[in-house]
Design an enzyme around this catalytic site. Structure first.
Site, PDB file in Angstrom:
ATOM      1  CG  ASP A  93      -2.088   0.973   1.069  1.00 58.84           C
ATOM      2  OD1 ASP A  93      -2.882   1.124   2.003  1.00 58.84           O
ATOM      3  OD2 ASP A  93      -2.169   1.609  -0.018  1.00 58.84           O
ATOM      4  CG  ASP A 267      -6.035  -5.112   2.562  1.00 55.59           C
ATOM      5  OD1 ASP A 267      -6.620  -4.277   1.846  1.00 55.59           O
ATOM      6  OD2 ASP A 267      -5.632  -4.871   3.722  1.00 55.59           O
ATOM      7  CB  CYS A 305     -11.281 -26.148  10.059  1.00 58.81           C
ATOM      8  SG  CYS A 305      -9.768 -25.362   9.456  1.00 58.81           S
ATOM      9  CB  CYS A 307      -6.248 -25.478   9.401  1.00 58.19           C
ATOM     10  SG  CYS A 307      -6.483 -25.006  11.126  1.00 58.19           S
ATOM     11  CB  CYS A 310      -9.037 -27.644  13.039  1.00 58.28           C
ATOM     12  SG  CYS A 310      -9.541 -25.920  13.216  1.00 58.28           S
ATOM     13  CG  HIS A 336      -8.891 -21.700  12.552  1.00 64.23           C
ATOM     14  ND1 HIS A 336      -9.418 -22.798  11.889  1.00 64.23           N
ATOM     15  CD2 HIS A 336      -9.919 -20.831  12.745  1.00 64.23           C
ATOM     16  CE1 HIS A 336     -10.716 -22.616  11.696  1.00 64.23           C
ATOM     17  NE2 HIS A 336     -11.039 -21.431  12.209  1.00 64.23           N
TER      18      HIS A 336
END
Ligand SMILES: CNc1nc2c(CCNCC3CCCC3)c3nc(N)[nH]c(=O)c3cc2[nH]1
Ligand SMILES: [Zn+2]
Length: 373
Positions: A93, A267, A305, A307, A310, A336
């Site tokens: 940015d 974002d 989930c 991931c 998890c 997560h």
């Protein structure tokens, strides 16, 4: 061509777009959520973990890196990619927004913005040319024009004068950009919450031929409905064959609603910021895992989930770590939350492919918010 957008398909149910963003550091499927790494790191995450969860592009920031460690040091390190050891895409940015939101501003003039460093208090100055010089030194694949994001609410007269200056600043950014073949400069549409000013800004900004366009000046405290209204008058005026980046958004609902209104890139600091106080986004809605009710809950954070967090840890353990202010706990909730949003975008892309994004939206809202918000 530094960055080329390829439109793959438009969802018949909603008009949402499925695309690919080709960059010098890899191709990214859109719509995409971009994790934010303000100070040259996505807080507590390693590049390997970001790759593992499927992120192809991360954000960093001119303002922060200009102040510390200084863009010359990053340049000597081989630019941001070398400095942070990330060989995929990066977007920076332009620093305008952060000056207004972080430092005690001195003043905004035609030439640029005077302010005091929020770290040392020393007086500093950023102009469109300075912002581009810093971003050229950082070497991100996508760089943003130096703009002003007006406060909300703001008088129409203020928004109009600010937007006209942002348009003049864009032309100065284009003139100052040294590496257009390597770094894609995106223009930023402003116009506050005034529909006619939004339309005029979209026309002014897209009159400059650029590889992509951002929608700025939103997610500044206005209601979600007002943000969606501004999107509805803006995205139709942006070229179909260029990516649209909605800055600073967002929450799961805003991501889905933004895609439906023609946005390709997002974002937001939310997933990393709320992770630090033990708040997580799960398929069943928000779970504040530091809450006492999870003290003996030995089930995974999110049963749907897959991931790392998890698959390996319980809510009780996460609660303990967060309560004990253990960094590992913040790493697990951050991992997560980012994984959740990246997976949400994958589900959105699949729904566009199958022309069922409206159905997906309704089902997702029902499950996540427990009502048709
Ligand atoms: C949270 N809401 C919001 N954010 C906005 C942002 C910042 C987007 N996020 C950048 C990352 C955060 C730190 C590293 C890069 C905006 N940025 C610009 N240049 N212009 C806006 O109108 C603009 C508008 C924004 N609204
Ligand atoms: Zn998970």
């Amino acid at each position: 061509m530094a960055v080329r957008y390829e439109l793959i398909k438009i969802c018949k149910q909603t008009g949402a777009r499925l695309g690919r963003l080709h960059t010098p550091h890899g191709t990214i499927d859109t719509p995409v959520f971009m994790p934010v790494g303000t100070q040259a790191t996505v807080k507590t995450m390693s590049p390997e973990e970001l790759k593992e969860m499927g992120s192809g592009i991360i954000l960093s920031n001119t303002y922060h890196l200009f102040l510390r460690p200084g863009h010359e040091i990053v340049k000597e390190a081989g630019g941001l990619h070398g400095f942070i050891n990330w060989d995929r895409a990066i977007l920076t940015d332009s620093g305008g927004f952060q000056v207004f939101s972080l430092s005690d501003l001195r003043k905004i003039e035609e030439e640029g913005v005077s302010f005091r460093s929020h770290l040392s208090g020393q007086p500093l100055f950023i102009s469109p040319e300075k912002s581009i010089e810093i971003q050229n030194a950082l070497g991100a694949d996508i760089i943003m024009a130096f703009d002003e994001c007006p406060p909300y609410p703001a008088e129409r007269r203020y928004v109009r004068d600010s937007m006209d200056r942002t348009h003049r600043w864009l032309k100065r950014c284009v003139g100052a950009h040294q590496r257009p073949e390597d770094q894609a400069l995106f223009g930023i549409v402003q116009g506050g919450m005034y529909k006619d000013l939004r339309q005029e800004s979209a026309k002014q900004i897209t009159s400059v031929e650029l590889p992509g366009y951002a929608i700025g000046g939103l997610s500044v405290g206005e209601s979600k409905d007002l943000m969606y209204e501004m999107l509805e008058v803006t995205t139709p005026l942006l070229p179909q064959n260029k990516p649209r980046y909605l800055m600073g958004v967002g929450s799961p609902d805003a991501l889905v609603e933004g895609v439906i209104r023609g946005v390709d890139m997002f974002d937001c600091v939310l997933p990393t910021r709320i992770a630090r106080n033990g708040t997580t986004m799960t398929s069943q809605g928000r779970v504040v895992v530091r809450n006492a009710k999870y003290a003996r809950d030995f089930t995974p954070l999110d049963p749907e989930c897959d991931c790392y967090t998890c698959r390996n840890y319980s809510r009780a353990y996460l609660r303990h770590l967060i309560k004990a202010d253990e960094t590992f706990g913040i790493r697990l909730t951050t991992y997560h939350n980012l994984y959740f949003l990246l997976r949400l975008m994958e589900q959105i892309r699949q729904a566009i492919l199958e022309d069922r994004l409206q159905d997906f939206r309704d089902a997702f809202f029902e499950k996540y918010y427990g009502s048709d918000e």
